[in-house]
Design a protein around this motif. Structure first.
Motif, PDB file in Angstrom:
ATOM      1  N   ALA A 155       0.833  -1.212   0.000  1.00 36.00           N
ATOM      2  CA  ALA A 155       0.000   0.000   0.000  1.00 36.00           C
ATOM      3  C   ALA A 155       0.863   1.257   0.000  1.00 36.00           C
ATOM      4  CB  ALA A 155      -0.937   0.007   1.202  1.00 36.00           C
ATOM      5  N   LEU A 156       2.033   1.169   0.554  1.00 38.36           N
ATOM      6  CA  LEU A 156       2.973   2.285   0.553  1.00 38.36           C
ATOM      7  C   LEU A 156       3.832   2.288  -0.715  1.00 38.36           C
ATOM      8  CD1 LEU A 156       4.046   4.638   2.292  1.00 38.36           C
ATOM      9  CD2 LEU A 156       5.689   3.040   3.255  1.00 38.36           C
ATOM     10  N   ALA A 157       4.328   1.118  -1.106  1.00 31.27           N
ATOM     11  CA  ALA A 157       5.255   1.026  -2.235  1.00 31.27           C
ATOM     12  C   ALA A 157       4.594   1.322  -3.579  1.00 31.27           C
ATOM     13  CB  ALA A 157       5.906  -0.354  -2.269  1.00 31.27           C
ATOM     14  N   LEU A 158       3.389   0.801  -3.793  1.00 32.33           N
ATOM     15  CA  LEU A 158       2.785   0.952  -5.123  1.00 32.33           C
ATOM     16  C   LEU A 158       2.500   2.402  -5.496  1.00 32.33           C
ATOM     17  CD1 LEU A 158       1.965  -0.319  -7.723  1.00 32.33           C
ATOM     18  CD2 LEU A 158      -0.197  -1.020  -6.668  1.00 32.33           C
ATOM     19  N   PRO A 159       1.931   3.226  -4.619  1.00 32.19           N
ATOM     20  CA  PRO A 159       1.762   4.631  -5.020  1.00 32.19           C
ATOM     21  C   PRO A 159       3.096   5.351  -5.234  1.00 32.19           C
ATOM     22  CG  PRO A 159       0.590   4.184  -2.960  1.00 32.19           C
ATOM     23  CD  PRO A 159       1.289   2.937  -3.351  1.00 32.19           C
ATOM     24  N   ILE A 160       4.098   5.002  -4.456  1.00 33.34           N
ATOM     25  CA  ILE A 160       5.416   5.616  -4.656  1.00 33.34           C
ATOM     26  C   ILE A 160       5.979   5.221  -6.016  1.00 33.34           C
ATOM     27  CG2 ILE A 160       7.825   5.608  -3.868  1.00 33.34           C
ATOM     28  CD1 ILE A 160       6.672   5.421  -0.970  1.00 33.34           C
ATOM     29  N   LEU A 161       5.862   3.948  -6.356  1.00 31.94           N
ATOM     30  CA  LEU A 161       6.348   3.484  -7.658  1.00 31.94           C
ATOM     31  C   LEU A 161       5.538   4.100  -8.797  1.00 31.94           C
ATOM     32  CD1 LEU A 161       7.071  -0.273  -6.888  1.00 31.94           C
ATOM     33  CD2 LEU A 161       8.750   1.551  -7.272  1.00 31.94           C
ATOM     34  N   ALA A 162       4.215   4.203  -8.631  1.00 28.47           N
ATOM     35  CA  ALA A 162       3.372   4.794  -9.673  1.00 28.47           C
ATOM     36  C   ALA A 162       3.705   6.270  -9.868  1.00 28.47           C
ATOM     37  CB  ALA A 162       1.896   4.617  -9.315  1.00 28.47           C
ATOM     38  N   TRP A 163       3.868   6.998  -8.772  1.00 26.29           N
ATOM     39  CA  TRP A 163       4.239   8.411  -8.858  1.00 26.29           C
ATOM     40  C   TRP A 163       5.616   8.554  -9.509  1.00 26.29           C
ATOM     41  CZ3 TRP A 163       8.244  11.272  -6.711  1.00 26.29           C
ATOM     42  CH2 TRP A 163       8.123  12.661  -6.816  1.00 26.29           C
ATOM     43  N   SER A 164       6.536   7.687  -9.111  1.00 25.56           N
ATOM     44  CA  SER A 164       7.882   7.722  -9.689  1.00 25.56           C
ATOM     45  C   SER A 164       7.844   7.407 -11.174  1.00 25.56           C
ATOM     46  CB  SER A 164       8.795   6.729  -8.967  1.00 25.56           C
ATOM     47  OG  SER A 164       8.908   7.066  -7.597  1.00 25.56           O
ATOM     48  N   ALA A 165       7.010   6.447 -11.576  1.00 25.71           N
ATOM     49  CA  ALA A 165       6.882   6.115 -12.997  1.00 25.71           C
ATOM     50  C   ALA A 165       6.430   7.337 -13.787  1.00 25.71           C
ATOM     51  CB  ALA A 165       5.900   4.963 -13.180  1.00 25.71           C
ATOM     52  N   ARG A 166       5.515   8.074 -13.225  1.00 32.18           N
ATOM     53  CA  ARG A 166       5.029   9.287 -13.891  1.00 32.18           C
ATOM     54  C   ARG A 166       6.133  10.319 -14.017  1.00 32.18           C
ATOM     55  NH1 ARG A 166       0.583  13.465 -11.626  1.00 32.18           N
ATOM     56  NH2 ARG A 166       0.403  14.719 -13.495  1.00 32.18           N
ATOM     57  N   ARG A 167       6.849  10.548 -12.932  1.00 31.86           N
ATOM     58  CA  ARG A 167       7.897  11.579 -12.929  1.00 31.86           C
ATOM     59  C   ARG A 167       9.111  11.185 -13.771  1.00 31.86           C
ATOM     60  NH1 ARG A 167       6.905  16.412 -11.432  1.00 31.86           N
ATOM     61  NH2 ARG A 167       8.959  16.621 -10.566  1.00 31.86           N
ATOM     62  N   LEU A 168       9.439   9.901 -13.776  1.00 32.26           N
ATOM     63  CA  LEU A 168      10.684   9.457 -14.402  1.00 32.26           C
ATOM     64  C   LEU A 168      10.553   9.074 -15.872  1.00 32.26           C
ATOM     65  CD1 LEU A 168      11.957   7.233 -11.473  1.00 32.26           C
ATOM     66  CD2 LEU A 168      12.959   9.416 -12.222  1.00 32.26           C
ATOM     67  N   THR A 169       9.351   8.741 -16.315  1.00 27.62           N
ATOM     68  CA  THR A 169       9.230   8.213 -17.674  1.00 27.62           C
ATOM     69  C   THR A 169       8.383   9.070 -18.595  1.00 27.62           C
ATOM     70  OG1 THR A 169       7.359   6.772 -17.101  1.00 27.62           O
ATOM     71  CG2 THR A 169       9.581   5.836 -16.883  1.00 27.62           C
ATOM     72  N   GLN A 170       7.828  10.167 -18.098  1.00 24.82           N
ATOM     73  CA  GLN A 170       7.073  11.070 -18.966  1.00 24.82           C
ATOM     74  C   GLN A 170       8.032  11.946 -19.750  1.00 24.82           C
ATOM     75  OE1 GLN A 170       4.370  13.478 -16.763  1.00 24.82           O
ATOM     76  NE2 GLN A 170       2.682  12.062 -17.028  1.00 24.82           N
TER      77      GLN A 170
END
Length: 181
Positions: A155-170
């Motif tokens: 529950a903690l890791a998935l939103p962090i990874l999703a947010w990071s995916a947005r910031r890092l791969t857009q």
């Protein structure tokens, strides 16, 4: 890669990993995950960002699944390199899953509450499926402390990874005055 194809291939990787681990083999799952991640990386227009996302996924997996193994609340089949750490095949799954956050699960990038709920509910269900279907993970009795750690970790890791995916791969936005979008 088409979102449905990507998600289907990820599911195949998951099955290879958990079935092989349940039969005592760590490497088929690790290799399947590595092949999937490599394909995703080669197709990515933002390889550096994806590499950072993969590093974050490895860290999250090492922490969440490592804590389960270290506490003894879960025991992993094919527990290479150590029975007190996250096994290689599960770390591979963390990385493979993280790549879906840039494709088939991209929606989670902007719906972090949904990502947290999915992590809290979906991860324990997936681990229970792996446990009951193939014996690739065994929870200590009572199972609730391990499942609670798993749910809270995801529950903690998935939103962090999703947010990071947005910031890092857009693609970066051009904010210069007069720039054509």
């Amino acid at each position: 890669m088409n979102a449905w194809v990507e998600f289907s291939v990820y599911q195949a990787v998951w099955f290879v990993a958990v079935i092989a681990a349940g039969n005592g083999y760590a490497w088929p799952g690790a290799l399947a995950a590595a092949a999937f991640v490599l394909a995703q990386w080669l197709l990515s227009p933002r390889r550096t960002g994806l590499a950072i996302l993969l590093s974050l996924a490895l860290l999250a997996g090492a922490l969440v699944d490592g804590a389960l193994a270290l506490t003894g609340w879960a025991r992993y089949a094919a527990a290479w390199p150590s029975s007190h750490a996250a096994p290689i095949w599960i770390l591979g799954l963390w990385c493979a899953f993280a790549t879906t956050l840039t494709g088939s699960l991209r929606l989670l990038q902007t719906h972090l509450g949904t990502a947290a709920a999915l992590g809290a509910i979906g991860a324990p269900l997936a681990y229970l499926g792996a446990a009951r279907g193939w014996g690739s993970v065994v929870f200590a009795e009572p199972a609730w402390p391990g499942l609670a750690l798993l749910a809270s970790g995801w529950a903690l890791a998935l939103p962090i990874l999703a947010w990071s995916a947005r910031r890092l791969t857009q693609a970066p936005r051009n904010t210069a005055r007069g720039a054509i979008a």
